[in-house]
Enzyme design. Structure first.
Site, PDB file in Angstrom:
ATOM      1  N   PHE A 176      -2.464   7.895   4.098  1.00  0.00           N
ATOM      2  CA  PHE A 176      -2.615   8.770   4.892  1.00  0.00           C
ATOM      3  C   PHE A 176      -4.053   9.433   4.269  1.00  0.00           C
ATOM      4  O   PHE A 176      -3.829  10.606   4.768  1.00  0.00           O
ATOM      5  CB  PHE A 176      -2.112  10.054   6.034  1.00  0.00           C
TER       6      PHE A 176
ATOM      7  N   ASN B  35       5.094  -1.645  11.714  1.00  0.00           N
ATOM      8  CA  ASN B  35       4.518  -1.186  10.455  1.00  0.00           C
ATOM      9  C   ASN B  35       5.073  -1.712   9.106  1.00  0.00           C
ATOM     10  O   ASN B  35       6.117  -2.600   9.670  1.00  0.00           O
ATOM     11  CB  ASN B  35       5.171   0.133  10.553  1.00  0.00           C
TER      12      ASN B  35
ATOM     13  N   LYS C  65       4.438   3.393  17.173  1.00  0.00           N
ATOM     14  CA  LYS C  65       4.999   1.890  16.487  1.00  0.00           C
ATOM     15  C   LYS C  65       6.309   2.897  15.836  1.00  0.00           C
ATOM     16  O   LYS C  65       6.360   3.501  14.961  1.00  0.00           O
ATOM     17  CB  LYS C  65       3.437   2.342  15.670  1.00  0.00           C
TER      18      LYS C  65
ATOM     19  N   ASN D  74       5.060   6.361   3.396  1.00  0.00           N
ATOM     20  CA  ASN D  74       4.557   6.715   2.317  1.00  0.00           C
ATOM     21  C   ASN D  74       4.103   7.968   2.801  1.00  0.00           C
ATOM     22  O   ASN D  74       3.068   9.076   1.818  1.00  0.00           O
ATOM     23  CB  ASN D  74       3.200   6.337   2.422  1.00  0.00           C
ATOM     24  N   THR D  75       4.967   8.706   3.719  1.00  0.00           N
ATOM     25  CA  THR D  75       4.621   9.956   3.828  1.00  0.00           C
ATOM     26  C   THR D  75       6.001  10.404   3.526  1.00  0.00           C
ATOM     27  O   THR D  75       6.559   9.978   5.272  1.00  0.00           O
ATOM     28  CB  THR D  75       3.886  10.245   5.412  1.00  0.00           C
TER      29      THR D  75
ATOM     30  N   SER E 230       4.773   4.962   8.885  1.00  0.00           N
ATOM     31  CA  SER E 230       4.948   4.737   7.708  1.00  0.00           C
ATOM     32  C   SER E 230       5.750   5.417   6.756  1.00  0.00           C
ATOM     33  O   SER E 230       5.803   6.315   6.894  1.00  0.00           O
ATOM     34  CB  SER E 230       3.487   5.984   7.274  1.00  0.00           C
TER      35      SER E 230
ATOM     36  N   ASN F 143       1.018  -1.345  -0.383  1.00  0.00           N
ATOM     37  CA  ASN F 143      -0.558  -0.075   0.185  1.00  0.00           C
ATOM     38  C   ASN F 143       0.482   1.117   0.457  1.00  0.00           C
ATOM     39  O   ASN F 143       1.797   1.162   0.382  1.00  0.00           O
ATOM     40  CB  ASN F 143      -0.995   0.094   0.971  1.00  0.00           C
TER      41      ASN F 143
HETATM   42  C1  LIG Z   1      -3.426  -0.496   3.566  1.00  0.00           C
HETATM   43  C2  LIG Z   1      -3.800  -0.136   4.960  1.00  0.00           C
HETATM   44  C3  LIG Z   1      -2.999   1.473   5.218  1.00  0.00           C
HETATM   45  C4  LIG Z   1      -2.273   1.227   6.118  1.00  0.00           C
HETATM   46  N1  LIG Z   1      -2.303   2.303   6.819  1.00  0.00           N
HETATM   47  C5  LIG Z   1      -1.812   2.291   8.279  1.00  0.00           C
HETATM   48  C6  LIG Z   1      -2.024   3.367   9.096  1.00  0.00           C
HETATM   49  O1  LIG Z   1      -2.529   4.290   8.477  1.00  0.00           O
HETATM   50  N2  LIG Z   1      -1.242   3.862  10.216  1.00  0.00           N
HETATM   51  C7  LIG Z   1      -0.712   2.658  10.485  1.00  0.00           C
HETATM   52  O2  LIG Z   1       0.606   2.603  11.214  1.00  0.00           O
HETATM   53  N3  LIG Z   1      -0.195   1.489   9.706  1.00  0.00           N
HETATM   54  C8  LIG Z   1      -0.620   1.735   8.475  1.00  0.00           C
HETATM   55  N4  LIG Z   1      -1.019   0.612   7.550  1.00  0.00           N
HETATM   56  C9  LIG Z   1      -0.046  -1.019   8.887  1.00  0.00           C
HETATM   57  C10 LIG Z   1      -0.929  -1.861   9.787  1.00  0.00           C
HETATM   58  O3  LIG Z   1      -1.341  -1.229  10.656  1.00  0.00           O
HETATM   59  C11 LIG Z   1       0.118  -3.089   9.863  1.00  0.00           C
HETATM   60  O4  LIG Z   1       1.167  -2.558  10.965  1.00  0.00           O
HETATM   61  C12 LIG Z   1       0.879  -3.572   9.117  1.00  0.00           C
HETATM   62  O5  LIG Z   1      -0.360  -3.901   7.922  1.00  0.00           O
HETATM   63  C13 LIG Z   1       1.494  -5.323   9.565  1.00  0.00           C
HETATM   64  O6  LIG Z   1       0.313  -5.518   9.896  1.00  0.00           O
HETATM   65  P1  LIG Z   1      -0.164  -7.138   8.876  1.00  0.00           P
HETATM   66  O7  LIG Z   1       0.895  -8.109   8.201  1.00  0.00           O
HETATM   67  O8  LIG Z   1      -0.892  -8.026   9.778  1.00  0.00           O
HETATM   68  O9  LIG Z   1      -1.319  -6.447   7.598  1.00  0.00           O
HETATM   69  C14 LIG Z   1      -1.727  -0.164   7.287  1.00  0.00           C
HETATM   70  C15 LIG Z   1      -1.331  -1.219   6.106  1.00  0.00           C
HETATM   71  C16 LIG Z   1      -2.830  -1.200   5.216  1.00  0.00           C
HETATM   72  C17 LIG Z   1      -2.302  -3.120   4.715  1.00  0.00           C
END
Ligand SMILES: Cc1cc2nc3c(=O)[nH]c(=O)nc-3n(C[C@H](O)[C@H](O)[C@H](O)COP(=O)(O)O)c2cc1C
Length: 350
Positions: free
Chosen positions: A110, A233, A204, A173-174, A171, A106
């Site tokens: 934000f 993350n 985090k 992406n910023t 993150s 992804n």
């Molecule tokens: C589409 C998407 C959007 C995410 N947005 C955020 C976010 O806004 N803030 C954040 O701290 N992590 C964000 N994450 C990361 C998740 O909270 C998590 O840390 C990461 O996906 C690993 O867990 P998983 O393997 O169970 O998905 C995002 C993940 C995905 C897939």
């Protein structure tokens, strides 16, 4: 043909918003309730967590489906990331599924409706059926030198609306956000953030930090008042998924090993000193149990839900209760940190 990933997500959120306002919600609650033999419940940071499995940040950026996701059995929820001002995020497409690898990529950036909208939304939702945390980000146009103002703005708006904050400095992406993980900068940020609220604050971190750097940074966060750490993350180590588009953060199964490594690398120092939350590639009770033994009192997931569907939390709960019982543990608290060297003599975190 499957819907594009982000469209599918929007459809699910829209459907849940409708359903959660009807009696169907009770039906979901009954159907997806995590079997409770008592062993999964624990007191953490002053709240009761019926089970340790939380919804990770990013699924419900605007806090729109808090009752709906609680009805799917999650023991706790993290909404956001929220930024002070609304922002659209990066251009689409920005979310990709890799079905074989059970992973996502992804580059959302934000996208959210902003702090005031989230505050209004959570005024109706908090206290929720499960402990509710808010993931805090900064606007893309806010320079890193001013980032603290963004976080403090959100903390001021949202302290009465949640049970905990998560400072998101990881993150990918910023642009530049992860530079806030410099230990001095972060220590100062955490100090000011924790001084501004009575609500516990977790930090985090990125899974792309070298373990030694992560240890230094984590120690600094705890000294500065953080109640715990969320590990981790998404990753930008694209070697983990050769077919990746190399434009965002990877999550799901490809992240699993790295996330466990980071937890193990930090638990030796920090287990018993602060709350450790593990996230990244968790898709079974066995995964959750391994993280708990490695030092996490709580876990979270996002990606596995996309591939395995809404029965996942219930299944993890059942497997986890069984695994605890097989090993003679009466509670998560007893099992937590069982694999951490030198655990004996360390106090409970919670
Ligand atoms: C589409 C998407 C959007 C995410 N947005 C955020 C976010 O806004 N803030 C954040 O701290 N992590 C964000 N994450 C990361 C998740 O909270 C998590 O840390 C990461 O996906 C690993 O867990 P998983 O393997 O169970 O998905 C995002 C993940 C995905 C897939």
């Amino acid at each position: 043909m499957a819907l594009p990933a982000e469209t599918a997500h929007s459809v699910v959120v829209s459907a849940l918003r409708i359903v959660q306002a009807t009696p169907v919600r009770r039906w979901l609650e009954r159907g997806y309730r995590v079997a409770d033999s008592g062993s999964l419940s624990q007191e953490v940071l002053g709240h009761t967590f019926a089970n340790p499995v939380g919804l990770a940040a990013g699924f419900d950026k605007d806090g729109l489906v808090v009752p709906g996701m609680a009805a799917l059995g999650f023991g706790w929820l993290e909404v956001g990331a929220v930024t002070p001002r609304p922002q659209r995020g990066n251009p689409r497409p920005r979310l990709f599924r890799y079905r074989k690898a059970e992973s996502l990529e992804n580059a959302m950036g934000f996208n959210n409706r902003g702090g005031d909208a989230l505050s209004r939304q959570l005024a109706r939702r908090h206290p929720a059926a499960a402990p509710l945390f808010v993931n805090l980000g900064k606007n893309r146009t806010t320079a890193n030198e001013r980032a603290v103002d963004d976080y403090l703005f959100l903390i001021e708006r949202l302290s009465d609306r949640c049970d905990g904050f998560v400072l998101n400095v990881s993150s990918p992406n910023t642009p530049g956000l992860r530079d806030l993980q410099q230990d001095r900068t972060l220590g100062e940020l955490v100090k000011r953030a924790t001084a501004a609220t009575a609500v516990p604050l977790l930090v985090k971190l990125s899974p792309d930090l070298a373990i030694d750097r992560a240890r230094t940074i984590a120690a600094r966060c705890v000294e500065a008042g953080a109640a715990g750490l969320i590990l981790a993350n998404t990753t930008t180590d694209y070697s983990l998924l050769p077919e990746s588009r190399r434009m965002g953060g990877l999550s799901g199964r490809v992240l699993r090993e790295r996330s466990v490594e980071l937890l193990r690398g930090l638990a030796g120092d920090l287990f018993g000193r602060c709350l450790l939350v593990s996230v990244g590639g968790i898709s079974s009770g066995r995964d959750a149990y391994a993280r708990i033994r490695a030092g996490a009192h709580l876990v979270q997931l996002y990606t596995a839900l996309v591939f395995q569907g809404p029965g996942l939390v219930k299944r993890i709960g059942r497997e986890l209760a069984q695994l605890l019982s097989n090993d003679g543990f009466a509670s998560i608290g007893e099992a937590a940190g069982a694999d951490v060297a030198g655990r004996a003599g360390k106090g409970e975190t919670t």
